[in-house]
Design a protein around this motif. Structure first.
Motif, PDB file in Angstrom:
ATOM      1  N   ARG A  96      27.959  45.429  81.937  1.00 22.05           N
ATOM      2  CA  ARG A  96      28.236  44.337  82.893  1.00 22.05           C
ATOM      3  C   ARG A  96      27.007  44.170  83.768  1.00 22.05           C
ATOM      4  O   ARG A  96      26.723  45.037  84.601  1.00 22.05           O
ATOM      5  CB  ARG A  96      29.444  44.706  83.763  1.00 22.05           C
ATOM      6  N   ILE A  97      26.275  43.077  83.587  1.00 20.90           N
ATOM      7  CA  ILE A  97      24.966  42.985  84.223  1.00 20.90           C
ATOM      8  C   ILE A  97      24.800  41.691  85.008  1.00 20.90           C
ATOM      9  O   ILE A  97      24.997  40.603  84.481  1.00 20.90           O
ATOM     10  CB  ILE A  97      23.866  43.147  83.160  1.00 20.90           C
ATOM     11  N   GLY A  98      24.472  41.843  86.291  1.00 18.55           N
ATOM     12  CA  GLY A  98      24.281  40.694  87.161  1.00 18.55           C
ATOM     13  C   GLY A  98      22.851  40.542  87.627  1.00 18.55           C
ATOM     14  O   GLY A  98      22.130  39.645  87.197  1.00 18.55           O
ATOM     15  N   SER A  99      22.410  41.449  88.498  1.00 16.24           N
ATOM     16  CA  SER A  99      21.121  41.237  89.172  1.00 16.24           C
ATOM     17  C   SER A  99      19.930  41.239  88.215  1.00 16.24           C
ATOM     18  O   SER A  99      18.950  40.542  88.467  1.00 16.24           O
ATOM     19  CB  SER A  99      20.935  42.244  90.309  1.00 16.24           C
TER      20      SER A  99
ATOM     21  N   PHE B 139      21.722  29.842  77.338  1.00 19.47           N
ATOM     22  CA  PHE B 139      20.772  30.825  76.796  1.00 19.47           C
ATOM     23  C   PHE B 139      21.478  31.980  76.094  1.00 19.47           C
ATOM     24  O   PHE B 139      20.890  33.024  75.862  1.00 19.47           O
ATOM     25  CB  PHE B 139      19.861  31.367  77.897  1.00 19.47           C
ATOM     26  N   GLY B 140      22.738  31.819  75.829  1.00 25.66           N
ATOM     27  CA  GLY B 140      23.418  32.793  74.979  1.00 25.66           C
ATOM     28  C   GLY B 140      24.373  33.753  75.664  1.00 25.66           C
ATOM     29  O   GLY B 140      24.907  34.651  75.019  1.00 25.66           O
ATOM     30  N   CYS B 141      24.581  33.596  76.970  1.00 23.22           N
ATOM     31  CA  CYS B 141      25.571  34.448  77.647  1.00 23.22           C
ATOM     32  C   CYS B 141      26.975  33.893  77.382  1.00 23.22           C
ATOM     33  O   CYS B 141      27.446  32.999  78.093  1.00 23.22           O
ATOM     34  CB  CYS B 141      25.320  34.485  79.153  1.00 23.22           C
ATOM     35  N   GLY B 142      27.621  34.421  76.409  1.00 18.20           N
ATOM     36  CA  GLY B 142      28.946  33.917  76.057  1.00 18.20           C
ATOM     37  C   GLY B 142      30.062  34.605  76.810  1.00 18.20           C
ATOM     38  O   GLY B 142      31.204  34.140  76.833  1.00 18.20           O
ATOM     39  N   ASP B 143      29.744  35.747  77.420  1.00 16.71           N
ATOM     40  CA  ASP B 143      30.736  36.519  78.176  1.00 16.71           C
ATOM     41  C   ASP B 143      30.343  36.512  79.642  1.00 16.71           C
ATOM     42  O   ASP B 143      29.243  36.929  80.005  1.00 16.71           O
ATOM     43  CB  ASP B 143      30.790  37.964  77.667  1.00 16.71           C
ATOM     44  N   ILE B 144      31.253  36.054  80.486  1.00 18.19           N
ATOM     45  CA  ILE B 144      30.983  35.897  81.910  1.00 18.19           C
ATOM     46  C   ILE B 144      31.892  36.835  82.702  1.00 18.19           C
ATOM     47  O   ILE B 144      33.099  36.878  82.466  1.00 18.19           O
ATOM     48  CB  ILE B 144      31.260  34.426  82.327  1.00 18.19           C
ATOM     49  N   GLY B 145      31.312  37.583  83.632  1.00 19.46           N
ATOM     50  CA  GLY B 145      32.083  38.508  84.462  1.00 19.46           C
ATOM     51  C   GLY B 145      32.129  38.042  85.901  1.00 19.46           C
ATOM     52  O   GLY B 145      31.098  37.705  86.490  1.00 19.46           O
ATOM     53  N   GLU B 146      33.320  38.001  86.467  1.00 20.32           N
ATOM     54  CA  GLU B 146      33.494  37.614  87.872  1.00 20.32           C
ATOM     55  C   GLU B 146      34.361  38.667  88.547  1.00 20.32           C
ATOM     56  O   GLU B 146      35.199  39.304  87.906  1.00 20.32           O
ATOM     57  CB  GLU B 146      34.189  36.243  87.958  1.00 20.32           C
TER      58      GLU B 146
ATOM     59  N   MET C 158      41.110  51.935  71.440  1.00 16.74           N
ATOM     60  CA  MET C 158      39.911  52.244  72.217  1.00 16.74           C
ATOM     61  C   MET C 158      38.746  51.493  71.574  1.00 16.74           C
ATOM     62  O   MET C 158      37.962  52.028  70.812  1.00 16.74           O
ATOM     63  CB  MET C 158      39.660  53.753  72.289  1.00 16.74           C
ATOM     64  N   LYS C 159      38.675  50.202  71.910  1.00 19.34           N
ATOM     65  CA  LYS C 159      37.686  49.319  71.305  1.00 19.34           C
ATOM     66  C   LYS C 159      36.473  49.134  72.220  1.00 19.34           C
ATOM     67  O   LYS C 159      35.347  49.178  71.768  1.00 19.34           O
ATOM     68  CB  LYS C 159      38.359  47.965  71.051  1.00 19.34           C
ATOM     69  N   TYR C 160      36.738  48.934  73.513  1.00 18.42           N
ATOM     70  CA  TYR C 160      35.643  48.693  74.447  1.00 18.42           C
ATOM     71  C   TYR C 160      35.514  49.826  75.457  1.00 18.42           C
ATOM     72  O   TYR C 160      36.488  50.235  76.076  1.00 18.42           O
ATOM     73  CB  TYR C 160      35.867  47.393  75.221  1.00 18.42           C
ATOM     74  N   LEU C 161      34.276  50.291  75.599  1.00 17.48           N
ATOM     75  CA  LEU C 161      33.960  51.230  76.659  1.00 17.48           C
ATOM     76  C   LEU C 161      32.990  50.495  77.576  1.00 17.48           C
ATOM     77  O   LEU C 161      31.798  50.358  77.275  1.00 17.48           O
ATOM     78  CB  LEU C 161      33.344  52.511  76.085  1.00 17.48           C
ATOM     79  N   SER C 162      33.554  49.965  78.676  1.00 16.72           N
ATOM     80  CA  SER C 162      32.794  49.099  79.586  1.00 16.72           C
ATOM     81  C   SER C 162      32.140  49.952  80.651  1.00 16.72           C
ATOM     82  O   SER C 162      32.775  50.379  81.612  1.00 16.72           O
ATOM     83  CB  SER C 162      33.754  48.075  80.212  1.00 16.72           C
ATOM     84  N   MET C 163      30.861  50.255  80.460  1.00 17.10           N
ATOM     85  CA  MET C 163      30.126  51.001  81.484  1.00 17.10           C
ATOM     86  C   MET C 163      28.645  50.672  81.405  1.00 17.10           C
ATOM     87  O   MET C 163      28.101  50.451  80.339  1.00 17.10           O
ATOM     88  CB  MET C 163      30.402  52.509  81.392  1.00 17.10           C
ATOM     89  N   GLY C 164      28.022  50.629  82.579  1.00 17.38           N
ATOM     90  CA  GLY C 164      26.615  50.303  82.672  1.00 17.38           C
ATOM     91  C   GLY C 164      26.404  48.976  83.388  1.00 17.38           C
ATOM     92  O   GLY C 164      27.039  47.976  83.059  1.00 17.38           O
ATOM     93  N   MET C 165      25.538  49.006  84.422  1.00 16.16           N
ATOM     94  CA  MET C 165      25.190  47.831  85.209  1.00 16.16           C
ATOM     95  C   MET C 165      23.654  47.726  85.219  1.00 16.16           C
ATOM     96  O   MET C 165      22.985  48.478  84.534  1.00 16.16           O
ATOM     97  CB  MET C 165      25.764  47.979  86.634  1.00 16.16           C
ATOM     98  N   SER C 166      23.113  46.804  86.018  1.00 16.97           N
ATOM     99  CA  SER C 166      21.657  46.583  85.982  1.00 16.97           C
ATOM    100  C   SER C 166      20.851  47.880  86.147  1.00 16.97           C
ATOM    101  O   SER C 166      19.848  48.090  85.473  1.00 16.97           O
ATOM    102  CB  SER C 166      21.233  45.594  87.073  1.00 16.97           C
ATOM    103  N   GLN C 167      21.325  48.730  87.042  1.00 14.27           N
ATOM    104  CA  GLN C 167      20.560  49.937  87.365  1.00 14.27           C
ATOM    105  C   GLN C 167      20.631  51.019  86.292  1.00 14.27           C
ATOM    106  O   GLN C 167      19.732  51.847  86.188  1.00 14.27           O
ATOM    107  CB  GLN C 167      21.089  50.551  88.682  1.00 14.27           C
TER     108      GLN C 167
ATOM    109  N   LEU D  80      27.312  42.165  75.897  1.00 13.06           N
ATOM    110  CA  LEU D  80      26.766  41.907  77.232  1.00 13.06           C
ATOM    111  C   LEU D  80      27.686  40.978  78.008  1.00 13.06           C
ATOM    112  O   LEU D  80      27.929  39.848  77.589  1.00 13.06           O
ATOM    113  CB  LEU D  80      25.369  41.272  77.103  1.00 13.06           C
ATOM    114  N   VAL D  81      28.199  41.484  79.129  1.00 16.92           N
ATOM    115  CA  VAL D  81      28.955  40.634  80.043  1.00 16.92           C
ATOM    116  C   VAL D  81      28.010  40.244  81.179  1.00 16.92           C
ATOM    117  O   VAL D  81      27.517  41.109  81.916  1.00 16.92           O
ATOM    118  CB  VAL D  81      30.197  41.366  80.606  1.00 16.92           C
ATOM    119  N   CYS D  82      27.701  38.946  81.290  1.00 19.22           N
ATOM    120  CA  CYS D  82      26.797  38.462  82.334  1.00 19.22           C
ATOM    121  C   CYS D  82      27.595  38.276  83.618  1.00 19.22           C
ATOM    122  O   CYS D  82      28.509  37.452  83.667  1.00 19.22           O
ATOM    123  CB  CYS D  82      26.179  37.127  81.920  1.00 19.22           C
ATOM    124  N   VAL D  83      27.248  39.065  84.630  1.00 18.42           N
ATOM    125  CA  VAL D  83      28.013  39.044  85.876  1.00 18.42           C
ATOM    126  C   VAL D  83      27.459  37.951  86.787  1.00 18.42           C
ATOM    127  O   VAL D  83      26.318  38.016  87.243  1.00 18.42           O
ATOM    128  CB  VAL D  83      27.979  40.421  86.556  1.00 18.42           C
ATOM    129  N   THR D  84      28.281  36.948  87.026  1.00 17.53           N
ATOM    130  CA  THR D  84      27.831  35.730  87.698  1.00 17.53           C
ATOM    131  C   THR D  84      28.366  35.601  89.115  1.00 17.53           C
ATOM    132  O   THR D  84      28.341  34.518  89.691  1.00 17.53           O
ATOM    133  CB  THR D  84      28.290  34.501  86.886  1.00 17.53           C
TER     134      THR D  84
END
Ligand SMILES: *Cc1c(COP(=O)(O)O)cnc(C)c1O
Length: 225
Positions: A217-220, A47-54, A194-203, A29-33
Motif C-alpha cells: 500500500r503505497i502513497g507518498s 498510468f496503470g494504478c488500477g488499485d486505489i487505497g483510501e 489466505m490469498k493476500y498478505l497486505s504489508m509494506g508502505m513507502s518506507q 500495488l495499491v496506490c494510496v490516494t
C-alpha cells in the motif's frame, strides 16, 4: 513526475520480488490516494494504478462518485460500524477488519445488498499503543470466528510495521505476520483463503516483499508528501 514515480516504484517492487525468488506479477500495488486530489488520482489510474487505497469513507465516496469502477477500491483505514453501509458501496476489499461487532455489521449489510464482502483481518504486529488490529496471538481464533459469517469472505491479512529509522528494523514484524499467514493457510478454514498478505508502505515495502508480502500500500512514494 507522477508517471516517473510509478515507473520507478514498479521497478523497485519487481527487484524486491526477484530478490525474494518471486515473480513481479505476484505483487499487487495499491496506490494510496488519501492525500491526492481527484485529478491526480485519475492521472495515476491512466498510468496503470488500477488499485486505489483510501482511508476515509467520505473522501473515498467523493472520489468514487467521479471515478467509479475505473479502479478497484481498497479501504485501508479504520472502519467504524456506522460507516459500514457506505463502505460496502465503494470498496472491493476492506483491509482493516479488527473486531467481531464490525464483522457482524459487514455481514449484515452485505446480506442486504446480496454481496459477499472480501475482507482482510488487520493484525496489530507493532504492539504500539493506539494501533488498531487483532493481537497476533488472537488472530487465528478471530479468523475462525469470522469464518462463520456467510456474507464475508476472508481473503488474507493486513499489518502495519512500526515507524522505524531504517526499513531493516521492520523485518521481524513482517516475518511474524507471514508466519501467522502461513499457519492460517495450513488450517483450511471455511470461507477463508489466505490469498493476500497486505504489508509494506513507502518506507518499508521492499523489506515487506522480501518477507512475503504480495500486496503493498503505497502513497507518498507515488504522490509525494
Ligand atoms: C497512508 C497509509 C499507507 C501509505 O503510506 P505511505 O507511507 O504514504 O506509503 C499505507 N497503509 C495505510 C494503512 C495508510 O494509512
Amino acid at each position: 513526475m507522477l508517471k516517473d514515480n510509478i515507473i520507478s516504484l514498479r521497478e523497485r517492487i519487481d527487484r524486491a520480488a526477484s530478490r525474494a525468488g518471486r515473480k513481479p506479477g505476484e505483487i499487487r500495488l495499491v496506490c494510496v490516494t488519501k492525500e491526492a486530489e481527484i485529478k491526480r488520482v485519475e492521472e495515476a489510474i491512466s498510468f496503470g494504478c488500477g488499485d486505489i487505497g483510501e482511508n476515509r469513507i467520505r473522501e473515498a465516496i467523493e472520489k468514487y462518485n467521479t471515478i467509479g469502477t475505473k479502479a478497484i477500491w481498497h479501504l485501508i483505514g479504520h472502519l467504524q460500524r456506522n460507516k459500514v453501509r457506505d463502505a460496502l458501496k465503494v470498496f472491493s476489499l476492506i483491509h482493516s477488519v479488527d473486531s467481531e461487532p464490525l464483522a457482524r455489521e459487514i455481514d449484515k449489510e452485505a446480506l442486504k445488498t446480496g454481496k459477499v464482502q472480501d475482507i482482510l483481518v488487520e493484525v496489530d504486529i507493532s504492539g504500539e499503543a493506539g494501533k488498531y488490529g487483532i493481537a497476533p496471538q488472537e488472530a487465528a481464533g478471530f479468523v475462525e470466528k469470522l469464518s462463520s459469517y456467510p456474507n464475508i469472505h476472508i481473503a488474507g491479512l493486513m499489518g502495519i510495521a512500526p515507524m522505524v529509522d531504517v526499513p531493516e528494523k521492520a523485518r521481524p514484524y513482517f516475518a511474524s505476520l507471514k508466519r501467522i499467514f502461513d499457519d492460517l493457510a495450513s488450517r483450511n478454514i471455511k470461507n477463508t483463503e489466505m490469498k493476500y498478505l497486505s504489508m509494506g508502505m513507502s518506507q518499508d515495502f521492499e523489506v515487506a516483499i522480501e518477507e512475503g508480502s504480495n500486496m503493498v500500500r503505497i502513497g507518498s512514494a507515488i504522490f509525494g508528501r
